[in-house]
Write a protein that holds these residues in place. Sequence first.
Motif, PDB file in Angstrom:
ATOM      1  N   GLU A  83      -5.392   0.255  -3.588  1.00 18.75           N
ATOM      2  CA  GLU A  83      -5.841   0.760  -4.879  1.00 18.75           C
ATOM      3  C   GLU A  83      -5.007   1.950  -5.322  1.00 18.75           C
ATOM      4  OE1 GLU A  83      -9.920   1.558  -4.166  1.00 18.75           O
ATOM      5  OE2 GLU A  83     -10.568  -0.517  -4.492  1.00 18.75           O
ATOM      6  N   ALA A  84      -4.451   2.693  -4.342  1.00 20.54           N
ATOM      7  CA  ALA A  84      -3.614   3.844  -4.683  1.00 20.54           C
ATOM      8  C   ALA A  84      -2.177   3.432  -4.990  1.00 20.54           C
ATOM      9  CB  ALA A  84      -3.633   4.857  -3.541  1.00 20.54           C
ATOM     10  N   GLY A  85      -1.824   2.160  -4.671  1.00 23.13           N
ATOM     11  CA  GLY A  85      -0.504   1.639  -5.007  1.00 23.13           C
ATOM     12  C   GLY A  85       0.573   1.898  -3.992  1.00 23.13           C
ATOM     13  N   ALA A  86       0.258   2.231  -2.747  1.00 24.08           N
ATOM     14  CA  ALA A  86       1.304   2.506  -1.740  1.00 24.08           C
ATOM     15  C   ALA A  86       1.653   1.225  -0.992  1.00 24.08           C
ATOM     16  CB  ALA A  86       0.830   3.595  -0.798  1.00 24.08           C
ATOM     17  N   GLY A  87       1.082   0.990   0.186  1.00 22.05           N
ATOM     18  CA  GLY A  87       1.361  -0.264   0.889  1.00 22.05           C
ATOM     19  C   GLY A  87       1.782  -0.144   2.325  1.00 22.05           C
ATOM     20  N   SER A  88       2.117   1.064   2.815  1.00 13.59           N
ATOM     21  CA  SER A  88       2.611   1.189   4.191  1.00 13.59           C
ATOM     22  C   SER A  88       1.505   1.034   5.219  1.00 13.59           C
ATOM     23  CB  SER A  88       3.311   2.539   4.384  1.00 13.59           C
ATOM     24  OG  SER A  88       2.390   3.596   4.212  1.00 13.59           O
ATOM     25  N   VAL A  89       0.259   1.280   4.827  1.00 15.60           N
ATOM     26  CA  VAL A  89      -0.844   1.159   5.778  1.00 15.60           C
ATOM     27  C   VAL A  89      -0.974  -0.268   6.265  1.00 15.60           C
ATOM     28  CG1 VAL A  89      -3.360   1.273   6.030  1.00 15.60           C
ATOM     29  CG2 VAL A  89      -2.133   3.156   4.961  1.00 15.60           C
ATOM     30  N   LEU A  90      -0.824  -1.237   5.375  1.00 15.15           N
ATOM     31  CA  LEU A  90      -0.900  -2.640   5.781  1.00 15.15           C
ATOM     32  C   LEU A  90       0.211  -2.969   6.774  1.00 15.15           C
ATOM     33  CD1 LEU A  90      -2.030  -5.479   5.599  1.00 15.15           C
ATOM     34  CD2 LEU A  90      -0.619  -5.849   3.562  1.00 15.15           C
ATOM     35  N   GLU A  91       1.418  -2.492   6.508  1.00 14.05           N
ATOM     36  CA  GLU A  91       2.532  -2.743   7.425  1.00 14.05           C
ATOM     37  C   GLU A  91       2.260  -2.146   8.797  1.00 14.05           C
ATOM     38  OE1 GLU A  91       6.049  -1.264   5.640  1.00 14.05           O
ATOM     39  OE2 GLU A  91       5.912  -2.548   3.860  1.00 14.05           O
ATOM     40  N   ASP A  92       1.752  -0.910   8.832  1.00 20.95           N
ATOM     41  CA  ASP A  92       1.436  -0.260  10.105  1.00 20.95           C
ATOM     42  C   ASP A  92       0.315  -0.991  10.836  1.00 20.95           C
ATOM     43  OD1 ASP A  92       3.349   1.613   9.524  1.00 20.95           O
ATOM     44  OD2 ASP A  92       1.938   3.147   8.837  1.00 20.95           O
ATOM     45  N   ALA A  93      -0.695  -1.429  10.082  1.00 19.95           N
ATOM     46  CA  ALA A  93      -1.822  -2.120  10.699  1.00 19.95           C
ATOM     47  C   ALA A  93      -1.386  -3.449  11.296  1.00 19.95           C
ATOM     48  CB  ALA A  93      -2.928  -2.336   9.674  1.00 19.95           C
ATOM     49  N   VAL A  94      -0.549  -4.177  10.567  1.00 16.13           N
ATOM     50  CA  VAL A  94      -0.054  -5.466  11.075  1.00 16.13           C
ATOM     51  C   VAL A  94       0.821  -5.247  12.304  1.00 16.13           C
ATOM     52  CG1 VAL A  94       1.462  -7.420  10.557  1.00 16.13           C
ATOM     53  CG2 VAL A  94      -0.237  -6.679   8.879  1.00 16.13           C
TER      54      VAL A  94
ATOM     55  N   ARG B 133     -11.553  -9.418  -3.839  1.00 16.59           N
ATOM     56  CA  ARG B 133     -11.638  -8.390  -2.799  1.00 16.59           C
ATOM     57  C   ARG B 133     -12.249  -8.957  -1.521  1.00 16.59           C
ATOM     58  NH1 ARG B 133     -12.481  -2.154  -3.785  1.00 16.59           N
ATOM     59  NH2 ARG B 133     -12.820  -1.422  -1.668  1.00 16.59           N
ATOM     60  N   LEU B 134     -13.275  -9.775  -1.663  1.00 18.10           N
ATOM     61  CA  LEU B 134     -13.913 -10.368  -0.494  1.00 18.10           C
ATOM     62  C   LEU B 134     -12.958 -11.318   0.219  1.00 18.10           C
ATOM     63  CD1 LEU B 134     -16.347 -10.766   1.295  1.00 18.10           C
ATOM     64  CD2 LEU B 134     -17.261 -12.395  -0.391  1.00 18.10           C
ATOM     65  N   ARG B 135     -12.177 -12.065  -0.542  1.00 21.02           N
ATOM     66  CA  ARG B 135     -11.191 -12.970   0.071  1.00 21.02           C
ATOM     67  C   ARG B 135     -10.116 -12.176   0.819  1.00 21.02           C
ATOM     68  NH1 ARG B 135     -10.883 -16.934  -5.239  1.00 21.02           N
ATOM     69  NH2 ARG B 135     -12.479 -18.436  -4.545  1.00 21.02           N
ATOM     70  N   LEU B 136      -9.707 -11.029   0.253  1.00 18.19           N
ATOM     71  CA  LEU B 136      -8.734 -10.182   0.936  1.00 18.19           C
ATOM     72  C   LEU B 136      -9.327  -9.641   2.235  1.00 18.19           C
ATOM     73  CD1 LEU B 136      -6.110  -8.581   1.147  1.00 18.19           C
ATOM     74  CD2 LEU B 136      -7.132  -6.831  -0.325  1.00 18.19           C
ATOM     75  N   ILE B 137     -10.563  -9.156   2.174  1.00 21.38           N
ATOM     76  CA  ILE B 137     -11.227  -8.649   3.385  1.00 21.38           C
ATOM     77  C   ILE B 137     -11.274  -9.739   4.448  1.00 21.38           C
ATOM     78  CG2 ILE B 137     -13.413  -7.831   4.329  1.00 21.38           C
ATOM     79  CD1 ILE B 137     -13.927  -6.554   1.536  1.00 21.38           C
ATOM     80  N   ARG B 138     -11.641 -10.935   4.022  1.00 22.99           N
ATOM     81  CA  ARG B 138     -11.743 -12.056   4.970  1.00 22.99           C
ATOM     82  C   ARG B 138     -10.391 -12.350   5.611  1.00 22.99           C
ATOM     83  NH1 ARG B 138     -13.687 -18.202   3.391  1.00 22.99           N
ATOM     84  NH2 ARG B 138     -13.876 -18.976   5.524  1.00 22.99           N
ATOM     85  N   SER B 139      -9.324 -12.310   4.810  1.00 23.69           N
ATOM     86  CA  SER B 139      -7.981 -12.579   5.348  1.00 23.69           C
ATOM     87  C   SER B 139      -7.560 -11.513   6.355  1.00 23.69           C
ATOM     88  CB  SER B 139      -6.953 -12.640   4.209  1.00 23.69           C
ATOM     89  OG  SER B 139      -7.245 -13.708   3.334  1.00 23.69           O
ATOM     90  N   LEU B 140      -7.812 -10.252   6.023  1.00 21.01           N
ATOM     91  CA  LEU B 140      -7.443  -9.165   6.934  1.00 21.01           C
ATOM     92  C   LEU B 140      -8.239  -9.232   8.232  1.00 21.01           C
ATOM     93  CD1 LEU B 140      -7.221  -6.237   4.339  1.00 21.01           C
ATOM     94  CD2 LEU B 140      -5.316  -7.403   5.463  1.00 21.01           C
ATOM     95  N   ARG B 141      -9.517  -9.573   8.122  1.00 18.57           N
ATOM     96  CA  ARG B 141     -10.338  -9.700   9.326  1.00 18.57           C
ATOM     97  C   ARG B 141      -9.887 -10.883  10.168  1.00 18.57           C
ATOM     98  NH1 ARG B 141     -12.962  -6.607  11.990  1.00 18.57           N
ATOM     99  NH2 ARG B 141     -14.941  -7.728  12.177  1.00 18.57           N
ATOM    100  N   ALA B 142      -9.447 -11.964   9.509  1.00 21.87           N
ATOM    101  CA  ALA B 142      -8.963 -13.131  10.243  1.00 21.87           C
ATOM    102  C   ALA B 142      -7.703 -12.805  11.041  1.00 21.87           C
ATOM    103  CB  ALA B 142      -8.685 -14.288   9.280  1.00 21.87           C
ATOM    104  N   LEU B 143      -6.931 -11.808  10.579  1.00 22.51           N
ATOM    105  CA  LEU B 143      -5.740 -11.365  11.300  1.00 22.51           C
ATOM    106  C   LEU B 143      -6.084 -10.429  12.451  1.00 22.51           C
ATOM    107  CD1 LEU B 143      -3.301 -10.695   8.329  1.00 22.51           C
ATOM    108  CD2 LEU B 143      -3.195 -12.586   9.970  1.00 22.51           C
ATOM    109  N   GLY B 144      -7.359 -10.104  12.579  1.00 21.10           N
ATOM    110  CA  GLY B 144      -7.796  -9.263  13.695  1.00 21.10           C
ATOM    111  C   GLY B 144      -7.906  -7.787  13.380  1.00 21.10           C
ATOM    112  N   LEU B 145      -7.688  -7.388  12.126  1.00 14.70           N
ATOM    113  CA  LEU B 145      -7.778  -5.969  11.789  1.00 14.70           C
ATOM    114  C   LEU B 145      -9.231  -5.503  11.868  1.00 14.70           C
ATOM    115  CD1 LEU B 145      -4.895  -6.587  10.661  1.00 14.70           C
ATOM    116  CD2 LEU B 145      -5.404  -4.922   8.857  1.00 14.70           C
ATOM    117  N   PRO B 146      -9.481  -4.383  12.541  1.00 12.54           N
ATOM    118  CA  PRO B 146     -10.852  -3.852  12.579  1.00 12.54           C
ATOM    119  C   PRO B 146     -11.276  -3.350  11.203  1.00 12.54           C
ATOM    120  CG  PRO B 146      -9.315  -2.330  13.619  1.00 12.54           C
ATOM    121  CD  PRO B 146      -8.532  -3.566  13.324  1.00 12.54           C
TER     122      PRO B 146
END
Length: 315
Positions: A79-90, A54-67
């Motif tokens: 955790e809910a199993g969807a996935g569109s939020v990541l696409e929208d954020a990117v 989880r910490l590695r994932l957080i680090r990767s997302l922060r490295a991409l500039g996500l607040p």
Amino acid sequence: MFTSPDGLCGIGELAERAGVSVKTVRFYSDQGLLPEASRSAGGHRRYGPEALDRLRLIRSLRALGLPVREVHRVIDEGEAGAGSVLEDAVAGQLRELGSELRALRWREAGLRLVQECPPGDRADRLRLIGAVAAPPSTAPLARFWRAWLPPRMPAGATAAFLQAAVPEPPVDPEPAQVLAFARLNAFVTRPCTGAERPQPEAHKGAGARASAVLYAGLAQAYELAGTPLRRGRAPCPGEELDSFVDAYASSYGSRDTPAFRRLLVGQLAVDPRIDHYWDLVAEVITPSGGPPEPTPGSAHDWLFTALDAQTTAAA
């Protein structure tokens, strides 16, 4: 994964394995991104085996500039199993980054403009560039034309005219294009009286509906004239000129006759002109070394010259 008997690890070990500082782990924990499994008897944080991934994932997302708030949403949705939020954020980060890159390109071209100009011109260049945001806004140009167009012209017709009259700033501009846009901005924002911006005669006789007909017809004529302009053809009668005259005849409820063409050429000859605006527009949209791109102003000049030559020859 962890060496302790209970399968948990402290904040120091977790930070070392993830390659981050203890302060970073504590920050993400306090933000609710990295839940603790428990606390030791001494009150120290303890983390389970899933915390490292989880910490590695957080680090990767922060490295991409996500607040942090977006990282929270991505992890919660994961955790809910969807996935569109990541696409929208990117996608949102890509849009933001594109805007930042565009601003940087304009700043770079502006710096080169100042660097390459003669010392005596630098104060003027700095004044012009300083009045334009990076990336630049076309809102002042649109306001200029909204004040110039016939009153109560339908919104659709106004929007179509603005699309043709207001140039989009280049994404990767050259210094000369930055200078031309800055001069264009100064031209439309300078103080002036109503007498300095008179309306063409065509605006006075046409109502709102007729104005829409006129400008829709002119847009078609200007587009047709773009082809001979790009080919360097001299002004001459043809489909382009017929479309140009028909725009005025339709808005006035008249027919296209030799007499009407004579009246029209006389009216257009005395109409006010904004040649400097169109010259600057051509500089903004044309890369250095390339042939000038047609503008509504250059198309109008080509068509008027063709009409004037035709009526003169007929007389």
